[in-house]
Scaffold this motif. Structure first.
Motif, PDB file in Angstrom:
ATOM      1  N   LYS A  25      35.998 -19.396  98.616  1.00 57.81           N
ATOM      2  CA  LYS A  25      36.007 -20.446  99.333  1.00 57.81           C
ATOM      3  C   LYS A  25      34.569 -20.279 100.130  1.00 57.81           C
ATOM      4  CE  LYS A  25      40.916 -21.443  99.639  1.00 57.81           C
ATOM      5  NZ  LYS A  25      42.041 -21.322 100.474  1.00 57.81           N
ATOM      6  N   GLN A  29      39.115 -20.922 106.935  1.00 55.46           N
ATOM      7  CA  GLN A  29      40.708 -20.625 106.404  1.00 55.46           C
ATOM      8  C   GLN A  29      41.399 -21.821 106.824  1.00 55.46           C
ATOM      9  OE1 GLN A  29      42.740 -17.184 107.386  1.00 55.46           O
ATOM     10  NE2 GLN A  29      41.147 -15.734 106.514  1.00 55.46           N
ATOM     11  N   THR A  30      42.432 -22.113 106.021  1.00 53.97           N
ATOM     12  CA  THR A  30      43.089 -23.525 106.198  1.00 53.97           C
ATOM     13  C   THR A  30      43.897 -23.400 107.650  1.00 53.97           C
ATOM     14  OG1 THR A  30      43.389 -23.402 103.893  1.00 53.97           O
ATOM     15  CG2 THR A  30      45.103 -24.848 105.455  1.00 53.97           C
ATOM     16  N   ALA A 199      43.120 -18.121 110.708  1.00 56.29           N
ATOM     17  CA  ALA A 199      43.845 -19.447 110.492  1.00 56.29           C
ATOM     18  C   ALA A 199      44.822 -19.814 111.832  1.00 56.29           C
ATOM     19  CB  ALA A 199      45.004 -18.604 109.595  1.00 56.29           C
ATOM     20  N   TYR A 224      49.522 -14.238 107.392  1.00 55.93           N
ATOM     21  CA  TYR A 224      48.270 -14.509 107.920  1.00 55.93           C
ATOM     22  C   TYR A 224      47.597 -13.021 108.020  1.00 55.93           C
ATOM     23  CZ  TYR A 224      50.380 -18.864 108.215  1.00 55.93           C
ATOM     24  OH  TYR A 224      51.206 -20.414 107.739  1.00 55.93           O
TER      25      TYR A 224
END
Length: 372
Positions: A25, A29-30, A199, A224
Motif C-alpha cells: 500500500k 493504514q486504514t 491505525a 493492530y
C-alpha cells in the motif's frame, strides 16, 4: 544489447508481479476511529493542495521556458520589481497556510485531549521492550518481540520459516475493549522511545523522567500493530507494539486470567534456591532480557561485552550485583524492573553457564541486602 534490455524488463515485471506486492500500500493504514479518519482526511486534503501548487508552479515555469525559448527569437526582458506582484505572492501563500493550519490545529488539539477516558494504561519504554501497567486493574507485564533472535538475524545461514508479521509479533500484546477511550501515560527507563500505532492515529514520545499522555480508541475489533519510531539503540527495530481490540466480555475474561498469572508469578522472597532451580529460572530471565545484547551464548557483540569468561561475572559478586541494580554505560538499571529473585537467578545462571563455573548460588536475600 536488445536481449539484455528484454531480460531486464522481464525481471522487473516478474518482481512487480510477486505475491509479496499483493498487499503493498502507498497510503496510510486504514483508520479505526474518528480521530484517525480526520487525520486521514487531512492528509488527503494537504496532499491535494501540494499537488495543485506543484502542477501550477511547474506548469507555468515549463510553459514559459518552452514558449519563450531563445531558439524562437525571444530575448530576456529587463524589468524591475513590482509591488503589486509581491503583495499578491505574499497574500496567496498566507491564505494557503491558514487553510492548511486551521484543520491541522484542530486535529492536534483533539489528539492531546485526554478528558473522559474509560481506562488508563501506563507504558514504559526499555531497551528493547515495552512495559504495560494496567493502573485500573492492578497488574503489569512486559511485551517483547516474540521471534527468536537467531531467526531474525538468521544465525547459522539457514533461512527459517517466517510469517509476514515476524518482526511485529510480541509475546504479550496489549488488550483493550472495543469502543473504550484509553488514556496512555508514557515514560521511559533509559533513553527516549516513541509509542506509535498508526491505525489509532497515536504517536507519543516516551522520555526518561517525564510522564506524557495521549489517548486512543478503536471502534472495530481486531489486531493492530505499531513500532517504536524513535532511534533508541542497536535493536530499535525489534520492539514492536501489538494491540488486540476485543469485546467487553473477552476483555473481562482476559483481565481475570492476567490477575491469576500475576498472582502465580509472585516469588517467595525468603525461599532458598538450589543451584539447579536457580540456573533454570535464571536462563529464562537471561533469554528474555539479556540475550539480545550479550547473545544467547554469552559471547557479546559490538559495545556489549562477552559474559563468558568475564572478570565481572566470575569475580566478586558484589560488583556484578551493583551493575545489575544500577546499570553501567549502555547497561540499564535492572534493579528497577527485575525482582530480587530474578536478579539472583540470572546471576547464578551467568556465573555457572558456558565456560563460567563458579559454583555459587545467589539468593534473593543477597540482592535485597545490596539494595539497602
Amino acid at each position: 544489447m536488445k536481449n539484455r534490455a528484454s531480460g531486464l524488463i522481464a525481471s522487473l515485471l516478474l518482481a512487480v508481479s510477486h505475491p509479496a506486492f499483493a498487499d503493498y500500500k502507498l497510503n496510510l493504514q486504514t483508520p479505526v476511529n474518528d480521530l484517525a479518519r480526520e487525520v486521514y482526511g487531512l492528509h488527503t486534503f494537504l496532499l491535494v493542495i501540494c499537488t495543485v501548487i506543484f502542477v501550477v508552479v511547474f506548469g507555468v515555469m515549463f510553459y514559459s521556458i518552452f514558449k519563450h525559448r531563445k531558439s524562437r527569437g525571444h530575448k530576456a526582458a529587463n524589468f524591475h520589481e513590482s509591488t503589486t506582484v509581491e503583495i499578491i505572492w505574499t497574500i496567496i501563500p498566507v491564505l494557503i497556510l491558514v487553510a492548511m493550519a486551521w484543520p491541522a490545529t484542530k486535529v492536534i488539539i483533539a489528539q492531546k485531549d485526554t478528558r473522559g477516558v474509560d481506562m488508563t494504561i501506563k507504558v514504559t519504554g526499555y531497551q528493547w521492550k515495552w512495559g504495560y501497567d494496567y493502573l485500573d486493574e492492578g497488574f503489569a507485564f512486559h511485551s517483547r518481540l516474540k521471534t527468536p533472535q537467531e531467526q531474525y538475524e538468521n544465525f547459522g545461514g539457514e533461512k527459517p520459516v517466517r510469517n509476514a508479521d515476524y518482526l511485529l509479533e510480541v509475546d504479550n500484546p496489549v488488550v483493550v475493549p472495543v469502543g473504550k477511550r484509553v488514556r496512555v501515560l508514557l515514560t521511559a527507563n533509559d533513553v527516549i522511545h516513541s509509542w506509535w500505532v498508526p491505525a489509532f492515529s497515536v504517536k507519543q514520545d516516551a522520555i526518561p523522567g517525564f510522564i506524557r499522555d495521549t489517548w486512543f480508541q478503536a471502534d472495530k475489533e481486531g489486531v493492530y500493530r505499531g513500532q517504536c519510531v524513535e532511534l533508541c539503540g542497536k535493536d530499535h527495530g525489534f520492539m514492536p507494539i501489538v494491540v488486540h481490540v476485543v469485546s467487553q466480555e473477552k476483555y473481562a475474561a482476559w483481565v481475570v486470567e492476567q490477575k491469576k498469572l500475576a498472582a502465580a508469578s509472585q516469588d517467595d522472597p525468603n525461599k532458598v534456591w538450589t543451584q539447579a532451580d536457580s540456573v533454570a529460572r535464571g536462563q529464562k530471565v537471561y533469554e528474555a532480557n539479556c540475550a539480545v545484547c550479550h547473545k544467547p551464548d554469552g559471547k557479546g557483540q559490538g559495545a556489549f561485552p562477552a559474559l563468558d569468561g568475564s572478570k565481572v561475572v566470575t569475580g566478586d559478586k558484589a560488583g556484578q550485583i551493583d551493575i545489575l541494580l544500577n546499570g553501567k554505560n549502555a547497561m540499564p538499571a535492572w534493579g528497577k524492573t527485575l525482582s530480587d529473585t530474578e536478579i539472583a537467578a540470572v546471576m547464578t545462571y551467568t556465573r555457572n553457564s558456558w565456560g563460567n563455573k563458579t559454583g555459587e548460588v545467589l539468593q534473593p536475600v543477597d540482592i535485597k541486602t545490596a539494595r539497602k
